[in-house]
Design an enzyme around this catalytic site. Structure first.
Site, mmCIF file in Angstrom:
data_model
loop_
_atom_site.group_PDB
_atom_site.id
_atom_site.type_symbol
_atom_site.label_atom_id
_atom_site.label_comp_id
_atom_site.label_asym_id
_atom_site.label_seq_id
_atom_site.Cartn_x
_atom_site.Cartn_y
_atom_site.Cartn_z
ATOM 1 N N TYR A 103 0.833 -1.206 0.000
ATOM 2 C CA TYR A 103 0.000 0.000 0.000
ATOM 3 C C TYR A 103 0.872 1.262 0.000
ATOM 4 C CZ TYR A 103 -3.670 3.174 1.781
ATOM 5 O OH TYR A 103 -4.569 4.198 1.965
ATOM 6 N N ALA A 154 3.970 1.670 -1.108
ATOM 7 C CA ALA A 154 4.644 1.860 -2.392
ATOM 8 C C ALA A 154 3.697 2.447 -3.426
ATOM 9 C CB ALA A 154 5.220 0.531 -2.879
ATOM 10 N N ALA A 155 2.467 1.935 -3.472
ATOM 11 C CA ALA A 155 1.492 2.437 -4.445
ATOM 12 C C ALA A 155 1.123 3.887 -4.148
ATOM 13 C CB ALA A 155 0.249 1.556 -4.434
ATOM 14 N N GLY A 214 -12.282 8.245 8.828
ATOM 15 C CA GLY A 214 -12.907 6.946 9.028
ATOM 16 C C GLY A 214 -13.529 6.442 7.740
ATOM 17 N N ARG A 219 -14.268 2.414 5.238
ATOM 18 C CA ARG A 219 -14.295 0.959 5.269
ATOM 19 C C ARG A 219 -12.902 0.393 5.500
ATOM 20 N NH1 ARG A 219 -16.917 -1.070 -0.163
ATOM 21 N NH2 ARG A 219 -15.503 0.538 -0.962
ATOM 22 N N ASP A 270 17.848 36.335 -27.345
ATOM 23 C CA ASP A 270 18.043 34.970 -26.851
ATOM 24 C C ASP A 270 16.753 34.198 -27.066
ATOM 25 O OD1 ASP A 270 18.471 32.602 -25.531
ATOM 26 O OD2 ASP A 270 19.559 33.514 -23.872
ATOM 27 N N GLY A 294 19.254 33.333 -17.466
ATOM 28 C CA GLY A 294 20.254 33.677 -16.465
ATOM 29 C C GLY A 294 20.812 35.070 -16.683
ATOM 30 N N PHE A 324 26.345 31.556 -12.201
ATOM 31 C CA PHE A 324 24.930 31.187 -12.179
ATOM 32 C C PHE A 324 24.753 29.923 -11.343
ATOM 33 C CE2 PHE A 324 25.616 33.369 -16.277
ATOM 34 C CZ PHE A 324 24.800 34.469 -16.052
#
Length: 735
Positions: free
Chosen positions: A164, A166-167, A197, A199, A509, A532, A562
């Site tokens: 559970y 991991a999913a 709360g 199921r 640019d 930048g 930068f």
């Protein structure tokens, strides 16, 4: 009081809506005008069985209250069928709430393949299938709101819930990427980790706690995140019992554990472990680029601290001939021509504004002391980096998508002319092997005729191209310098606009990274980033304003490194330290505290060396003799001229693009007066003209009106008075 949040006409799909949280969501949406698809397979909390009663009961409850809803009984693995129900019934899909879920709790050693697979199929794959089915419809209508359901188990882990957990954490990763990809189409995706709360939780929580954690205490957050007025995107929220909190990642500053000429060892990791795990000065990365963008800064620290990279294998180094052979290569020379329009466009692109009276000289060509911002010098030279210029250099073979602008140096030998044409010559000055990458150092010299006007040095870091056995340092590289270890002497802030990158790119640019959301997404950014060199321009402007009163003749040089990207709309904060004629600075994003320009400085010409009245070439202005002669000749006809002119003329005489002298011809009272300097009161018209053009007007070689329309003569104030110049200079002064 603000108006209530309504969903009139919005079509909302809620999965797992037959009970618990999903039921609360469906009822709440319907109560506020939404058209709801109530999806529920009808099985138990373990995913066993199916039926229609759960969804039907919720639909009936909605309809009894006057709402509109339809049921769907398909598994979320059949996402297309769920979305088809919405389209067939209501004609569109606006909101998807991925809520369906089951539990198969087992300690790790007891988890079967089926226990693992079914949890991932329902939670992660189900969220994927339903969202994918709705995605293109949302893109076409340029609107969508998606909610993912994670869990505290996924965020923190929990005994007996490896499958559970991991999913649920996978769902968060899915949401983060969808938030990036969907942003340009007004599709927002957020994740919640509810405590309520249901199921599922009734089997693991005490009954009284289940009662306290009502689903109705979660639903308001869901509705807000799914409302059209909510701009939240990519957020993660824990919620329960009436409490809501937002989560974010946090990262320590870490430690560099490589030592020069020694292998990187686990002992070095052990010895730095406390520093690696110290959160006292943590950063909070929000994007993959922020996560990886510090590599250039790390490599510079490696150099400055005498640390060198070490190969992690015994593979032979790459051949050195290619990169080394490129050193000294001269690129084809090119010309950069510009007018006052380009200079003004650049100034606006780096934040100059009419809101600041001191900026007028950079954005209005009619200003008496109109000037190019010194950092416009990078625009002049940047063509060397554009259009694949480096790709033509023999020996430079690398993936240009992995090239980062690491550092920039600019030096001016005289103020940039307000317009003109400069010839630029570029050369590969050096190439440095940083182990994990290579630094290409390119020098660009810009000339007006034979006179050197400015010099740029671009340092480009190419990730993954190092390890060829080249040198690590170079005396040719302009060194960056750390800022002093004390509070700054001055701090200036400027908010960038959402259109800042779109405006700055007009200076030449054209990299789509700064304008195209798709391109930025592929590069790992959630949206287009600011150039930048735009941040560079903002920072230099702050220094010039704070320590040189915007006097461009005092600007000598600038060096920056930068460090991290900036997003348009963020606020730039420049922190400055004065040490003699050098102004050290660093620039941060005010909202995050991230340093985006580091180890930077501006060198200024001493104030005592600046003359405001004589041109840099020295010598007398020819116009001074003319104004003196006008003064003498008006003595006999002054009263007559005053009657006809009735105006005060202020003259700004320029030399080399800067104001060299100011004169006033006062023809408003008495017999008139001519004197050097600005008007004692207010001038009716101010005329800006070069010393050379002024003399051509005097000698009749240049018509004042033609000079005005060609831009050689500029006027502000009551410009119609400039038509009286002929009368003053010819009819009465007899010049």
């Amino acid at each position: 009081m603000a108006s209530p949040l309504r969903f009139d006409g919005r079509v909302v799909l809620v999965t797992g809506a037959g009970g618990g949280l999903g039921r609360a969501y469906a009822l709440a949406f319907a109560e506020r005008g939404a058209l709801v698809i109530v999806n529920d397979l009808g099985g138990d909390f373990k995913g066993i069985g199916k039926g229609s009663s759960a969804a039907d009961k919720v639909v009936a409850e909605i309809r009894r209250k006057g709402g509109k809803a339809v049921a769907n009984y398909d598994s979320v693995e059949a996402g297309e069928k769920l979305v088809k129900t919405a389209l067939d019934t209501f004609g569109r899909i606006d909101v998807v709430v991925n809520n369906a879920g089951i539990l198969r709790d087992r300690s790790f050693s007891r988890i079967s393949d089926e226990d693992w697979d079914i949890i991932h199929r329902v939670h992660l794959r189900g969220s994927f299938q339903v969202t994918r089915a709705a995605w293109d419809h949302m893109k076409k209508q340029n609107y969508g709101r998606i909610l993912m359901t994670s869990s505290a188990s996924g965020i923190y882990g929990n005994f007996g819930q490896a499958n559970y957990s991991a999913a649920k954490l996978g769902i968060l990763g899915l949401c983060n990427t969808l938030a990036i990809e969907g942003r340009k189409n007004n599709i927002h995706c957020n994740t919640i980790a509810p405590n309520a709360g249901s199921r599922m939780t009734e089997t693991v929580l005490p009954e009284d706690l289940v009662e306290a954690l009502k689903p109705e205490y979660v639903a308001p957050l869901v509705l807000w995140l799914c409302h059209e007025s909510c701009e939240e995107n990519g957020g993660l929220f824990e919620v329960g019992a009436g409490w809501i909190g937002k989560l974010r990642w946090e990262r320590t500053l870490g430690a560099i554990v490589r030592k020069r000429n020694q292998p990187m060892t686990p002992e070095a990791v052990r010895d730095n472990w406390e520093k690696i795990c110290d959160f006292s000065n943590a950063s909070k990365p929000q994007t993959i680029q922020e996560s990886t963008g510090g590599i250039v800064e790390v490599l510079h620290k490696v150099d400055s601290e005498g640390i060198s990279p070490n190969r992690t294998s015994h593979a032979a180094p790459a051949a050195t001939s290619g990169f080394v052979g490129a050193v000294g290569h001269k690129l084809p020379s090119f010309s950069s021509s510009y007018t006052e329009l380009q200079s003004i466009m650049y100034a606006l692109g780096v934040g100059a504004s009419v809101k600041n009276p001191k900026d007028l000289k950079f954005v209005y060509e009619g200003s008496a002391d109109f000037s190019c911002l010194p950092t416009f010098g990078v625009i002049v030279a940047q063509k060397s980096m554009m259009n694949g210029g480096l790709a033509e250099v023999p020996g430079l073979s690398f993936n240009f998508a992995k090239a980062l602008h690491g550092e920039q140096y600019l030096e001016l030998y005289k103020p940039l002319p307000r317009s003109g044409e400069l010839k630029c010559e570029a050369v590969i000055a050096d190439i440095l092997d940083k182990g994990s990458g290579v630094v290409i150092v390119m020098d660009v010299y810009s000339y007006s005729g034979k006179e050197l006007i400015c010099y740029n040095q671009f340092s480009v870091f190419v990730v993954g191209s190092g390890g060829f056995g080249g040198k690590r340092t170079s005396e040719k590289l302009k060194a960056a310098v750390a800022v002093p270890n004390r509070p700054p002497d001055a701090v200036l802030r400027d908010a960038t606009s959402l259109n800042q990158a779109a405006l700055y790119r007009l200076s030449g640019d054209w990299n789509p990274l700064h304008i195209d959301p798709d391109f930025a997404s592929v590069a790992g950014f959630e949206k287009p980033i600011l150039h930048g060199l735009c941040t560079f321009g903002f920072s230099a402007r702050h220094v010039l304003q704070q320590f040189a009163d915007n006097d461009v003749s005092r600007f000598k040089a600038i060096k920056v490194r930068f460090a991290k990207p900036v997003y348009p709309g963020q606020t730039l904060q420049t922190e400055m330290w004065k040490e003699g004629n050098r102004i050290h600075f660093q620039t941060k994003v005010h909202e995050t505290g991230d340093v985006v320009i580091s180890n930077a400085y501006v060198d200024l010409v001493p104030a005592s060396g600046v003359s405001t009245q004589t041109p840099s070439e020295g010598g007398e202005l020819q116009s001074a003799l003319v104004f003196g002669e006008i003064g003498r000749r008006l003595k006999s006809v002054g009263r007559e001229v005053v009657k006809k002119a009735n105006a005060v003329f202020e003259w700004h005489i320029t030399k080399g693009g800067t104001v060299a002298a100011k004169w006033t011809i006062d023809l408003k009272s008495g017999s008139g007066e001519v004197y050097q300097g600005p008007a004692k009161g207010s001038a009716d018209v101010t005329i800006i003209i070069s010393d050379e053009d002024f003399m051509e007007v005097v000698f009749g070689k240049l018509d004042p009106q033609k000079a005005f329309f060609s831009g050689r003569l500029k006027a502000r104030g009551n410009i119609m008075l400039s038509q009286k110049l002929q009368m003053i200079l010819k009819d009465y002064a007899k010049l």
